[in-house]
Design a protein around this motif. Structure first.
Motif, short mmCIF file in Angstrom:
data_model
loop_
_atom_site.label_atom_id
_atom_site.label_comp_id
_atom_site.label_asym_id
_atom_site.label_seq_id
_atom_site.Cartn_x
_atom_site.Cartn_y
_atom_site.Cartn_z
N GLU A 112 0.87 -1.13 -0.22
CA GLU A 112 -0.11 -0.02 0.10
C GLU A 112 0.91 1.32 -0.05
OE1 GLU A 112 -2.42 -0.43 3.33
OE2 GLU A 112 -3.53 -2.10 2.61
N THR A 113 2.03 1.25 0.91
CA THR A 113 2.74 2.53 0.97
C THR A 113 4.04 2.64 -0.08
OG1 THR A 113 4.14 1.54 2.64
CG2 THR A 113 2.13 2.54 3.37
N GLY A 114 4.33 1.28 -0.47
CA GLY A 114 5.67 1.27 -1.25
C GLY A 114 6.92 1.52 -0.39
N ARG A 115 6.75 1.58 0.96
CA ARG A 115 7.77 1.63 1.84
C ARG A 115 8.19 0.38 2.52
NH1 ARG A 115 9.36 6.14 4.77
NH2 ARG A 115 10.52 5.87 6.78
N GLY A 116 9.53 0.10 2.34
CA GLY A 116 9.92 -1.22 2.86
C GLY A 116 9.92 -1.40 4.33
N HIS A 117 10.12 -2.87 4.81
CA HIS A 117 10.09 -2.99 6.23
C HIS A 117 11.00 -3.94 6.52
CE1 HIS A 117 8.39 -2.69 10.14
NE2 HIS A 117 8.37 -3.87 10.42
N VAL A 118 11.64 -4.02 7.73
CA VAL A 118 12.37 -5.18 8.07
C VAL A 118 11.69 -5.96 9.33
CG1 VAL A 118 14.61 -6.16 9.01
CG2 VAL A 118 14.60 -4.25 7.20
N LEU A 119 11.47 -7.15 9.21
CA LEU A 119 10.93 -7.92 10.35
C LEU A 119 11.84 -9.13 10.71
CD1 LEU A 119 8.46 -8.49 11.91
CD2 LEU A 119 7.68 -10.22 10.22
N LEU A 120 12.33 -8.96 11.84
CA LEU A 120 13.34 -9.94 12.50
C LEU A 120 12.62 -11.02 13.14
CD1 LEU A 120 15.51 -6.97 14.16
CD2 LEU A 120 15.98 -8.46 11.89
N VAL A 121 13.00 -12.21 12.70
CA VAL A 121 11.91 -13.44 13.10
C VAL A 121 12.93 -14.16 14.04
CG1 VAL A 121 10.54 -15.45 12.39
CG2 VAL A 121 10.68 -13.14 10.94
N VAL A 132 12.49 -24.52 16.04
CA VAL A 132 11.07 -24.11 16.56
C VAL A 132 10.34 -23.73 15.40
CG1 VAL A 132 11.52 -21.54 16.36
CG2 VAL A 132 9.99 -22.65 18.21
N GLY A 133 10.79 -23.81 14.08
CA GLY A 133 10.16 -23.71 12.81
C GLY A 133 10.07 -22.25 12.24
N LYS A 134 11.12 -21.36 12.27
CA LYS A 134 11.20 -20.29 11.71
C LYS A 134 11.02 -20.25 10.12
CE LYS A 134 15.21 -19.24 13.79
NZ LYS A 134 15.09 -20.41 14.47
N THR A 135 11.91 -21.13 9.79
CA THR A 135 12.21 -21.36 8.22
C THR A 135 10.73 -22.00 7.55
OG1 THR A 135 14.47 -21.61 8.26
CG2 THR A 135 13.54 -22.39 6.40
N SER A 136 10.14 -23.07 8.53
CA SER A 136 8.97 -23.51 7.83
C SER A 136 7.88 -22.44 7.98
CB SER A 136 8.66 -24.68 8.78
OG SER A 136 9.40 -25.78 8.91
N LEU A 137 8.02 -21.45 8.88
CA LEU A 137 6.85 -20.65 8.81
C LEU A 137 6.94 -19.63 7.48
CD1 LEU A 137 4.82 -18.53 10.36
CD2 LEU A 137 6.58 -17.60 11.39
N LEU A 138 8.11 -19.19 7.33
CA LEU A 138 8.29 -18.37 6.19
C LEU A 138 8.15 -18.97 4.84
CD1 LEU A 138 11.43 -16.10 7.16
CD2 LEU A 138 9.07 -15.91 7.63
N ARG A 139 8.44 -20.13 4.85
CA ARG A 139 8.18 -21.14 3.57
C ARG A 139 6.54 -21.15 3.26
NH1 ARG A 139 12.43 -21.12 -0.06
NH2 ARG A 139 14.21 -22.09 1.03
#
Length: 227
Positions: A23-32, A38-45
């Motif tokens: 919506e904004t065209g503005r990037g965002h960094v999300l630190l997982v 615990v399944g971080k990679t599975s979540l992102l896949r």
């Protein structure tokens, strides 16, 4: 892990972040963040599959002398010639970011994944810092996973996390262990005691799945090695 249980809240948060970028065209960094297994990679896949946008994926390697910009070398294989040339040459971090920005603007929004950031080399961390500082030029949701239980006080990533703590274009997502109910659901098709399984694994998805695969053979070697 075939069944992705108790991750609807995390998937919703990822979806909201991507919608905001769109919506904004503005990037965002999300630190997982989360412990090993615990399944971080599975979540992102799972999120990548449902997001419906272009994704660039790179992972850091567990090496004593990691290749500079390792994850960006990997993700550049499906990116522009300019980005590949930058990461495969001797470009500075800002030059890599400039090439990545140009690539992302061609097909926005996009998802950029940097997996296992706790193993990152210093050049990779510098690129992440620059991406977080230039959200108006990076129309992408940058997702960086890391093991929060493996960062010593002097770990380079911990210093970067402290620096990004006050950046409004950076947020965090903690991936928790599974509840006893979720472990019981996974254990249901198997002849195992769900309560004992939870006690032994403490809800770590990797441990749960490996223990179920081993069934009655005791604690599998994969879990012993990981511990």
């Amino acid at each position: 892990m075939e069944m992705l249980l108790e991750r609807s809240s995390e998937l919703e948060q990822l979806g909201r972040r991507l919608a905001a970028v769109r919506e904004t065209g503005r990037g965002h960094v999300l630190l997982v963040a989360g412990e090993a297994g615990v399944g971080k990679t599975s979540l992102l896949r799972a999120f990548e599959t449902s997001a419906g946008v272009r994704s660039l994926w790179g992972a850091c390697d567990p090496l004593f002398a990691p290749r500079p910009l390792g994850p960006f070398v990997e993700l550049s294989r499906t990116a522009s010639t300019e980005l590949r040339a930058a990461v495969e040459g001797e470009a500075m971090a800002w030059e890599v970011v400039t090439a990545l920005e140009a690539d992302l603007r061609r097909d926005a929004p996009a998802i950029v994944v940097i997996d296992d950031l706790h193993w990152a080399d210093e050049a990779t961390l510098d690129v992440l810092r620059l991406l977080a500082r230039r959200p108006e030029q990076v129309p992408a949701l940058v997702l960086a996973t890391y093991r929060d239980d493996e960062l010593s006080l002097g770990h380079p990533l911990r210093l970067v996390l402290g620096e990004l703590a006050t950046n409004r274009d950076v947020s965090r997502l903690a991936v928790p262990r599974l509840s006893p109910e979720a472990v019981a659901e996974l254990a249901a098709p198997h002849a195992v005691d769900a309560d004992e399984l939870y006690r032994r694994t403490e809800g770590n998805p990797f441990f749960v799945v490996e223990a179920l695969d081993a069934c009655n053979d005791g604690i599998p070697e994969t879990i012993r090695d990981a511990v």
